[in-house]
Design a protein around this motif. Structure first.
Motif, mmCIF file in Angstrom:
data_model
loop_
_atom_site.group_PDB
_atom_site.id
_atom_site.type_symbol
_atom_site.label_atom_id
_atom_site.label_comp_id
_atom_site.label_asym_id
_atom_site.label_seq_id
_atom_site.Cartn_x
_atom_site.Cartn_y
_atom_site.Cartn_z
ATOM 1 N N ARG A 10 1.413 -53.200 -15.132
ATOM 2 C CA ARG A 10 -0.004 -52.871 -15.169
ATOM 3 C C ARG A 10 -0.823 -53.640 -16.208
ATOM 4 N NH1 ARG A 10 -1.779 -48.289 -12.093
ATOM 5 N NH2 ARG A 10 -0.107 -47.830 -10.656
ATOM 6 N N GLY A 11 -0.407 -54.848 -16.601
ATOM 7 C CA GLY A 11 -1.230 -55.705 -17.459
ATOM 8 C C GLY A 11 -1.641 -55.040 -18.754
ATOM 9 N N ASP A 12 -2.953 -54.908 -18.963
ATOM 10 C CA ASP A 12 -3.479 -54.337 -20.200
ATOM 11 C C ASP A 12 -2.939 -52.936 -20.448
ATOM 12 O OD1 ASP A 12 -4.925 -56.624 -20.625
ATOM 13 O OD2 ASP A 12 -6.812 -55.809 -19.889
ATOM 14 N N LEU A 13 -2.777 -52.154 -19.395
ATOM 15 C CA LEU A 13 -2.283 -50.791 -19.555
ATOM 16 C C LEU A 13 -0.898 -50.787 -20.186
ATOM 17 C CD1 LEU A 13 -2.566 -47.754 -19.107
ATOM 18 C CD2 LEU A 13 -1.683 -48.087 -16.791
ATOM 19 N N GLU A 14 -0.023 -51.677 -19.750
ATOM 20 C CA GLU A 14 1.327 -51.718 -20.312
ATOM 21 C C GLU A 14 1.292 -52.123 -21.779
ATOM 22 O OE1 GLU A 14 5.745 -53.575 -19.470
ATOM 23 O OE2 GLU A 14 3.988 -54.561 -18.619
ATOM 24 N N VAL A 15 0.475 -53.116 -22.121
ATOM 25 C CA VAL A 15 0.386 -53.570 -23.512
ATOM 26 C C VAL A 15 -0.125 -52.448 -24.403
ATOM 27 C CG1 VAL A 15 -0.774 -55.159 -25.085
ATOM 28 C CG2 VAL A 15 0.072 -55.989 -22.870
ATOM 29 N N VAL A 16 -1.214 -51.811 -23.979
ATOM 30 C CA VAL A 16 -1.805 -50.731 -24.778
ATOM 31 C C VAL A 16 -0.851 -49.543 -24.872
ATOM 32 C CG1 VAL A 16 -3.690 -49.059 -24.862
ATOM 33 C CG2 VAL A 16 -4.169 -51.426 -24.254
ATOM 34 N N ALA A 17 -0.215 -49.192 -23.764
ATOM 35 C CA ALA A 17 0.700 -48.051 -23.759
ATOM 36 C C ALA A 17 1.901 -48.295 -24.661
ATOM 37 C CB ALA A 17 1.165 -47.761 -22.332
ATOM 38 N N THR A 18 2.470 -49.488 -24.598
ATOM 39 C CA THR A 18 3.631 -49.811 -25.426
ATOM 40 C C THR A 18 3.293 -49.706 -26.905
ATOM 41 O OG1 THR A 18 4.533 -51.289 -23.731
ATOM 42 C CG2 THR A 18 5.317 -51.601 -25.990
ATOM 43 N N GLY B 66 7.783 -39.279 -35.967
ATOM 44 C CA GLY B 66 9.227 -39.148 -36.081
ATOM 45 C C GLY B 66 9.857 -38.492 -34.869
ATOM 46 N N GLU B 67 9.087 -38.387 -33.776
ATOM 47 C CA GLU B 67 9.584 -37.748 -32.565
ATOM 48 C C GLU B 67 9.551 -38.727 -31.390
ATOM 49 O OE1 GLU B 67 10.951 -35.029 -33.018
ATOM 50 O OE2 GLU B 67 10.026 -34.261 -34.844
ATOM 51 N N GLU B 68 10.013 -38.263 -30.228
ATOM 52 C CA GLU B 68 9.991 -39.088 -29.023
ATOM 53 C C GLU B 68 8.566 -39.155 -28.472
ATOM 54 O OE1 GLU B 68 12.622 -37.024 -26.440
ATOM 55 O OE2 GLU B 68 14.062 -36.680 -28.043
ATOM 56 N N ALA B 69 8.217 -40.273 -27.914
ATOM 57 C CA ALA B 69 6.912 -40.425 -27.264
ATOM 58 C C ALA B 69 7.103 -41.246 -25.999
ATOM 59 C CB ALA B 69 5.916 -41.112 -28.196
ATOM 60 N N ASN B 70 6.251 -40.988 -25.001
ATOM 61 C CA ASN B 70 6.289 -41.841 -23.819
ATOM 62 C C ASN B 70 4.947 -41.837 -23.105
ATOM 63 O OD1 ASN B 70 6.180 -39.822 -21.670
ATOM 64 N ND2 ASN B 70 8.319 -39.350 -22.132
ATOM 65 N N PHE B 71 4.755 -42.871 -22.303
ATOM 66 C CA PHE B 71 3.587 -42.954 -21.434
ATOM 67 C C PHE B 71 4.076 -43.093 -20.008
ATOM 68 C CE2 PHE B 71 0.443 -45.150 -18.879
ATOM 69 C CZ PHE B 71 -0.673 -44.359 -19.102
ATOM 70 N N THR B 72 3.553 -42.232 -19.137
ATOM 71 C CA THR B 72 3.923 -42.268 -17.728
ATOM 72 C C THR B 72 2.697 -42.546 -16.877
ATOM 73 O OG1 THR B 72 3.755 -39.847 -17.784
ATOM 74 C CG2 THR B 72 5.969 -40.797 -17.809
ATOM 75 N N VAL B 73 2.868 -43.357 -15.856
ATOM 76 C CA VAL B 73 1.794 -43.676 -14.918
ATOM 77 C C VAL B 73 1.715 -42.573 -13.864
ATOM 78 C CG1 VAL B 73 1.029 -45.291 -13.129
ATOM 79 C CG2 VAL B 73 2.009 -46.165 -15.259
ATOM 80 N N SER C 217 9.568 -44.402 -26.155
ATOM 81 C CA SER C 217 9.878 -44.875 -27.508
ATOM 82 C C SER C 217 11.355 -45.203 -27.641
ATOM 83 C CB SER C 217 9.472 -43.824 -28.542
ATOM 84 O OG SER C 217 10.166 -42.612 -28.317
ATOM 85 N N THR C 218 11.652 -46.059 -28.588
ATOM 86 C CA THR C 218 13.020 -46.549 -28.739
ATOM 87 C C THR C 218 13.981 -45.459 -29.174
ATOM 88 O OG1 THR C 218 12.403 -47.254 -30.983
ATOM 89 C CG2 THR C 218 12.348 -48.922 -29.259
ATOM 90 N N ASN C 219 13.487 -44.345 -29.728
ATOM 91 C CA ASN C 219 14.378 -43.259 -30.123
ATOM 92 C C ASN C 219 14.491 -42.184 -29.054
ATOM 93 O OD1 ASN C 219 11.743 -42.358 -30.432
ATOM 94 N ND2 ASN C 219 12.208 -41.036 -32.174
ATOM 95 N N GLN C 220 14.000 -42.454 -27.841
ATOM 96 C CA GLN C 220 13.997 -41.450 -26.789
ATOM 97 C C GLN C 220 15.353 -41.285 -26.131
ATOM 98 O OE1 GLN C 220 10.944 -42.021 -23.869
ATOM 99 N NE2 GLN C 220 11.681 -40.390 -22.565
ATOM 100 N N ILE D 281 4.404 -36.355 -26.532
ATOM 101 C CA ILE D 281 5.293 -36.353 -27.692
ATOM 102 C C ILE D 281 6.224 -35.165 -27.532
ATOM 103 C CG2 ILE D 281 5.473 -36.365 -30.217
ATOM 104 C CD1 ILE D 281 2.414 -36.794 -30.294
ATOM 105 N N GLY D 282 7.501 -35.344 -27.821
ATOM 106 C CA GLY D 282 8.425 -34.229 -27.700
ATOM 107 C C GLY D 282 9.672 -34.428 -28.523
ATOM 108 N N GLY D 283 10.513 -33.412 -28.505
ATOM 109 C CA GLY D 283 11.760 -33.480 -29.250
ATOM 110 C C GLY D 283 12.483 -32.153 -29.196
#
Length: 252
Positions: free
Chosen positions: A80-88, A99-106, A118-121, A219-221
């Motif tokens: 998704r171009g800009d969306l992926e860059v901004v979301a990452t 310090g917790e898990e985070a993610n972006f879902t389409v 996130s890398t700690n997910q 955000i979760g954990g």
């Protein structure tokens, strides 16, 4: 968003795509294994596999059919171009700050598809393995998105995908879900308490671009580390700030 079709659809194409999804899901399958899953004549399944081979969507090693690298190339083009860059950038920053898990879902076709986690997910994904696709009725971002939609739209999504009970606390009663969505609508965020996975709590909110919901940030954990007070007061505030930053960046 739940896109609908008004024209004719092809069962043969649907079957080919189902076979491809199964091959991806199982990291490769033989014809015999596919035959045990899909209720079609083996000769028909073989024809579908030959078509997928001919179109270079699968490769065959011995008796096993596997997804081709061409799929990865096509998938990369669909990003998704800009969306992926901004979301990452947002997800990684949010995970570091909390310090917790985070993610972006389409948000697409009435489901949530993981764009970046996130890398700690991964350490908290559990025995089920890493997930990339989610229902809306038992995820924090999903409930927050449903709370913004009209009742007819919500009904169409639930009619299409159902409300499967993934664990004991999953809400499977539609009226109970509607009561929750009314409460969520006034807050701008949703919270789940072990509705998606044992011991997992999370807070999520929708993200907009050009006036439309494009996805959800969450955000979760583990519950032993995150209590409800922290979810509502600390993490929800950080989440909504991050959503605002994402939306500003997408407008730029």
């Amino acid at each position: 968003m739940l896109e609908t079709t008004n024209g004719r659809t092809l069962k043969t194409t649907r079957t080919s795509l189902r076979i491809l999804e199964l091959i991806l899901e199982h990291d490769g399958l033989t014809l015999a294994e596919i035959d045990r899953i899909v209720d079609k004549p083996k000769s028909s399944l073989h024809s579908h596999l030959n078509t997928l081979l001919d179109c270079r969507y699968v490769v065959k090693n011995g008796r096993t059919y596997s997804a081709s690298f061409r799929l990865a190339v096509l998938g990369d083009r669909a990003r998704r171009g800009d969306l992926e860059v901004v979301a990452t950038d947002t997800v990684e920053r949010l995970a570091e700050e909390t310090g917790e898990e985070a993610n972006f879902t389409v948000f697409e076709h009435g489901r949530l598809l993981l764009l970046h986690g996130s890398t700690n997910q991964a350490e908290h994904e559990g025995e089920g393995g890493f997930r990339t696709e989610y229902y809306l009725h038992n995820t924090a971002a999903g409930k927050a998105i449903l709370a913004e939609l009209g009742r007819d739209h919500v009904d169409r999504i639930l009619d299409e995908w159902g409300m499967p009970r993934e664990i004991e606390a999953t809400v499977t009663d539609r009226d109970r879900l509607y009561d929750q969505l009314e409460e969520i609508a006034g807050k701008g965020y949703a919270i789940i308490d072990e509705e998606f996975a044992p011991g997992l709590v999370a807070v999520g909110a929708p993200v907009h671009a050009d006036g439309e919901i494009v996805g959800g940030l969450s955000i979760g954990g583990p519950k032993y580390r995150i209590n409800m007070t922290r979810l509502h007061e600390e993490l929800a505030e950080q989440l909504l700030d991050a959503v605002e930053g994402m939306e500003d960046a997408l407008r730029a």
